[in-house]
Design a protein around this motif. Sequence first.
Motif, PDB file in Angstrom:
ATOM      1  N   LEU A 221       3.876 -12.691 -21.884  1.00 16.77           N
ATOM      2  CA  LEU A 221       2.783 -11.713 -21.940  1.00 16.77           C
ATOM      3  C   LEU A 221       1.606 -12.176 -21.098  1.00 16.77           C
ATOM      4  N   LEU A 222       1.240 -13.451 -21.223  1.00 12.98           N
ATOM      5  CA  LEU A 222       0.112 -13.995 -20.469  1.00 12.98           C
ATOM      6  C   LEU A 222       0.387 -13.956 -18.966  1.00 12.98           C
ATOM      7  N   VAL A 223       1.540 -14.457 -18.562  1.00 13.53           N
ATOM      8  CA  VAL A 223       1.848 -14.561 -17.134  1.00 13.53           C
ATOM      9  C   VAL A 223       1.940 -13.181 -16.491  1.00 13.53           C
ATOM     10  N   ASN A 224       2.627 -12.254 -17.130  1.00  9.14           N
ATOM     11  CA  ASN A 224       2.841 -10.938 -16.531  1.00  9.14           C
ATOM     12  C   ASN A 224       1.586 -10.069 -16.531  1.00  9.14           C
ATOM     13  N   ALA A 225       0.624 -10.369 -17.415  1.00  7.00           N
ATOM     14  CA  ALA A 225      -0.588  -9.551 -17.504  1.00  7.00           C
ATOM     15  C   ALA A 225      -1.339  -9.512 -16.179  1.00  7.00           C
ATOM     16  N   PHE A 226      -1.355 -10.618 -15.455  1.00 10.06           N
ATOM     17  CA  PHE A 226      -2.086 -10.652 -14.191  1.00 10.06           C
ATOM     18  C   PHE A 226      -1.436  -9.741 -13.147  1.00 10.06           C
ATOM     19  N   MET A 227      -0.121  -9.700 -13.137  1.00 11.70           N
ATOM     20  CA  MET A 227       0.584  -8.832 -12.193  1.00 11.70           C
ATOM     21  C   MET A 227       0.391  -7.362 -12.557  1.00 11.70           C
ATOM     22  N   VAL A 228       0.276  -7.072 -13.842  1.00  8.88           N
ATOM     23  CA  VAL A 228      -0.009  -5.705 -14.283  1.00  8.88           C
ATOM     24  C   VAL A 228      -1.376  -5.257 -13.760  1.00  8.88           C
ATOM     25  N   ILE A 229      -2.375  -6.138 -13.863  1.00  7.42           N
ATOM     26  CA  ILE A 229      -3.709  -5.814 -13.354  1.00  7.42           C
ATOM     27  C   ILE A 229      -3.659  -5.581 -11.847  1.00  7.42           C
ATOM     28  N   GLY A 230      -2.931  -6.459 -11.130  1.00  6.48           N
ATOM     29  CA  GLY A 230      -2.781  -6.287  -9.692  1.00  6.48           C
ATOM     30  C   GLY A 230      -2.144  -4.956  -9.336  1.00  6.48           C
ATOM     31  N   SER A 231      -1.174  -4.521 -10.157  1.00 13.33           N
ATOM     32  CA  SER A 231      -0.491  -3.246  -9.916  1.00 13.33           C
ATOM     33  C   SER A 231      -1.454  -2.072 -10.047  1.00 13.33           C
ATOM     34  N   ILE A 232      -2.283  -2.117 -11.059  1.00  9.40           N
ATOM     35  CA  ILE A 232      -3.264  -1.032 -11.265  1.00  9.40           C
ATOM     36  C   ILE A 232      -4.215  -0.953 -10.069  1.00  9.40           C
ATOM     37  N   ILE A 233      -4.639  -2.110  -9.572  1.00 11.45           N
ATOM     38  CA  ILE A 233      -5.537  -2.136  -8.406  1.00 11.45           C
ATOM     39  C   ILE A 233      -4.824  -1.588  -7.179  1.00 11.45           C
ATOM     40  N   ALA A 234      -3.550  -1.965  -6.997  1.00  8.64           N
ATOM     41  CA  ALA A 234      -2.785  -1.503  -5.832  1.00  8.64           C
ATOM     42  C   ALA A 234      -2.697   0.020  -5.784  1.00  8.64           C
ATOM     43  N   LEU A 235      -2.561   0.644  -6.935  1.00 14.39           N
ATOM     44  CA  LEU A 235      -2.409   2.103  -6.989  1.00 14.39           C
ATOM     45  C   LEU A 235      -3.667   2.838  -6.524  1.00 14.39           C
ATOM     46  N   THR A 236      -4.794   2.144  -6.437  1.00 14.18           N
ATOM     47  CA  THR A 236      -6.016   2.773  -5.935  1.00 14.18           C
ATOM     48  C   THR A 236      -6.099   2.696  -4.416  1.00 14.18           C
ATOM     49  N   GLY A 237      -5.132   2.031  -3.778  1.00 14.16           N
ATOM     50  CA  GLY A 237      -5.177   1.813  -2.335  1.00 14.16           C
ATOM     51  C   GLY A 237      -4.774   3.024  -1.514  1.00 14.16           C
ATOM     52  N   ILE A 238      -4.811   2.846  -0.197  1.00  8.17           N
ATOM     53  CA  ILE A 238      -4.538   3.936   0.732  1.00  8.17           C
ATOM     54  C   ILE A 238      -3.040   4.097   0.978  1.00  8.17           C
ATOM     55  N   ARG A 239      -2.655   5.284   1.478  1.00  9.13           N
ATOM     56  CA  ARG A 239      -1.276   5.557   1.864  1.00  9.13           C
ATOM     57  C   ARG A 239      -1.122   5.300   3.363  1.00  9.13           C
ATOM     58  N   THR A 240      -0.066   4.597   3.745  1.00  7.34           N
ATOM     59  CA  THR A 240       0.112   4.264   5.164  1.00  7.34           C
ATOM     60  C   THR A 240       1.512   4.548   5.680  1.00  7.34           C
ATOM     61  N   LYS A 241       2.445   4.870   4.819  1.00  8.47           N
ATOM     62  CA  LYS A 241       3.852   5.004   5.216  1.00  8.47           C
ATOM     63  C   LYS A 241       4.012   6.021   6.343  1.00  8.47           C
ATOM     64  N   GLY A 242       4.616   5.564   7.463  1.00  9.98           N
ATOM     65  CA  GLY A 242       4.942   6.453   8.561  1.00  9.98           C
ATOM     66  C   GLY A 242       3.785   6.847   9.458  1.00  9.98           C
ATOM     67  N   LYS A 243       2.567   6.377   9.173  1.00 11.06           N
ATOM     68  CA  LYS A 243       1.410   6.769   9.973  1.00 11.06           C
ATOM     69  C   LYS A 243       1.231   5.831  11.167  1.00 11.06           C
ATOM     70  N   LYS A 244       0.551   6.332  12.212  1.00  8.25           N
ATOM     71  CA  LYS A 244       0.223   5.500  13.360  1.00  8.25           C
ATOM     72  C   LYS A 244      -0.803   4.455  12.957  1.00  8.25           C
ATOM     73  N   LEU A 245      -0.629   3.228  13.478  1.00  7.21           N
ATOM     74  CA  LEU A 245      -1.572   2.156  13.163  1.00  7.21           C
ATOM     75  C   LEU A 245      -2.991   2.529  13.586  1.00  7.21           C
ATOM     76  N   GLU A 246      -3.119   3.155  14.754  1.00 11.07           N
ATOM     77  CA  GLU A 246      -4.431   3.496  15.271  1.00 11.07           C
ATOM     78  C   GLU A 246      -5.058   4.641  14.482  1.00 11.07           C
ATOM     79  N   GLU A 247      -4.234   5.444  13.803  1.00  8.30           N
ATOM     80  CA  GLU A 247      -4.744   6.490  12.925  1.00  8.30           C
ATOM     81  C   GLU A 247      -5.235   5.899  11.610  1.00  8.30           C
ATOM     82  N   ILE A 248      -4.494   4.916  11.084  1.00  8.01           N
ATOM     83  CA  ILE A 248      -4.864   4.262   9.836  1.00  8.01           C
ATOM     84  C   ILE A 248      -6.130   3.434  10.010  1.00  8.01           C
ATOM     85  N   SER A 249      -6.171   2.685  11.101  1.00  2.00           N
ATOM     86  CA  SER A 249      -7.257   1.716  11.327  1.00  2.00           C
ATOM     87  C   SER A 249      -7.761   1.821  12.757  1.00  2.00           C
ATOM     88  N   PRO A 250      -8.659   2.770  13.022  1.00  9.09           N
ATOM     89  CA  PRO A 250      -9.158   2.972  14.391  1.00  9.09           C
ATOM     90  C   PRO A 250     -10.096   1.834  14.842  1.00  9.09           C
TER      91      PRO A 250
END
Length: 479
Positions: A450-479
């Motif tokens: 429970l202790l060890v996995n809790a940190f990865m759970v928190i990381g997962s929640i943070i990741a879900l707030t991130g941007i979508r990049t699949k299939g996009k041009k690099l210069e479009e994602i990060s000009p």
Amino acid sequence: MSTQLSEGLTASSIYARLDRLRVWALPSLFVFVIGVGFMFTFYDIFDINVSFIQTCSALVPGCTPANSNNYLGLPVVLNLAGYVVGTLILSPLSDRVGRKHMLLVTMVITGIGSLITGMVDNYGWFVFGRVLTGVGIGADLAIVNTYIGEVAPRHGRAKYTSLIFIMSAVGAFIGIWLGLLLTTPSTPFPMGLPFAMAGPHFTNGWRIMYFVGALLALVGILLRFQLPESPRWLLAQNRVQEADEVVRGMEAIAHKKSGPLDHPVDDGIVEEVQKSTPYGAIFGNGRYLRRTVVLLLMWGFSYVTVYSYAAGFSSFLTSLKYAPPEAGLITALGVLGFIICALFATWLGDHIERKVWLPMGTVITIIGGVIIAIGGGHSFILEVIGAIVTFFGFNVWVPVTYAWSAEHYPARARTTGFALVDGIGHLGGGIGVLVIAPLIPTMGIGTALLLVNAFMVIGSIIALTGIRTKGKKLEEISP
């Protein structure tokens, strides 16, 4: 704004030509060339795990298998510290002087560090060797992942990052199994390896392991001389003519592999030419600063779990009353999950949105822990299955998230951005090694999981707030 040349070339036209490539447009051997470096990197990360008992007995007066764990924390944590220092200092140089040159420099540093580690005759120099190796490894990981993302086809960035990660898994596998073979005594299966070689007349197996690492680094250096410079980095330096030459070669290879190429669609999208320092390009831009905060928190929390398992997995098993040699064997078999997950990520890396991979890996990691708990120290088979599932889970998200992290930044600061989030994120790994892993043997298996996995759970929640990049041009994602 595009850079116009007398020949009619523009930066945007070259970006368009890069984005129409649908296949790996460098020689196929170059996947292996880059992969050999990654194989050494992960070989070095894992080669200390099993071999350290023999190392400690040879270098530290009074060190025994029973107390060797007291001496393990310093070289592991300082190796991570070297990783952070190396990636923050050397990686920005890749954004200033080029990917290819720094790929050679970092491999030289890691090779020298591994060679020193194998030659030392006291604990202090051993720790120094691990620190120096960490300096090279930290920067190398950042530059390799950046380079792959910049030369891979648009719809294959995660695939080829994961393909290289297969070599990482092989390196980890070799590091652990070579440790079992060279540094543990012959023990009847499943308590250990019947053909292991360590004994009163063979006490230097650990040295051979680090010399093997130095040899792998040398091979990596010789092979990397063949790599071309990243055309996207050349464009960020306004070296349009040189970028055109590299892209022409890539187009010729792509034509041979897949036939006639699509007509390039020049939409005028380009990255800014590098004007400020790489760090200035990140901290002086609100968009990249916000992205950095999200990724830094995600990697930092998740690495607590990753390194707790990497450093403390055998402790999970010994807390279930497994003898240390048997726990080591189960851990070594669990590394098969590392290889399987790399194949899985190669297959599906570009079909599932990047930010979903960490939550997916977290669920699988928890399932692996449940299987281990059900085994309860009474079923070798269940513990091996649980170990494989756990190693699969806490590693499967890593290569795709490597690709995702590099996509967050423009070419003028891409290696630096990756270095910031992955490098400083490794401080979470230090917490896992120093604080969490030592607690595992004192807890019940359920509480520890429970202790060890809790940190990865928190990381997962943070990741879900991130941007979508699949299939996009690099210069479009990060000009």
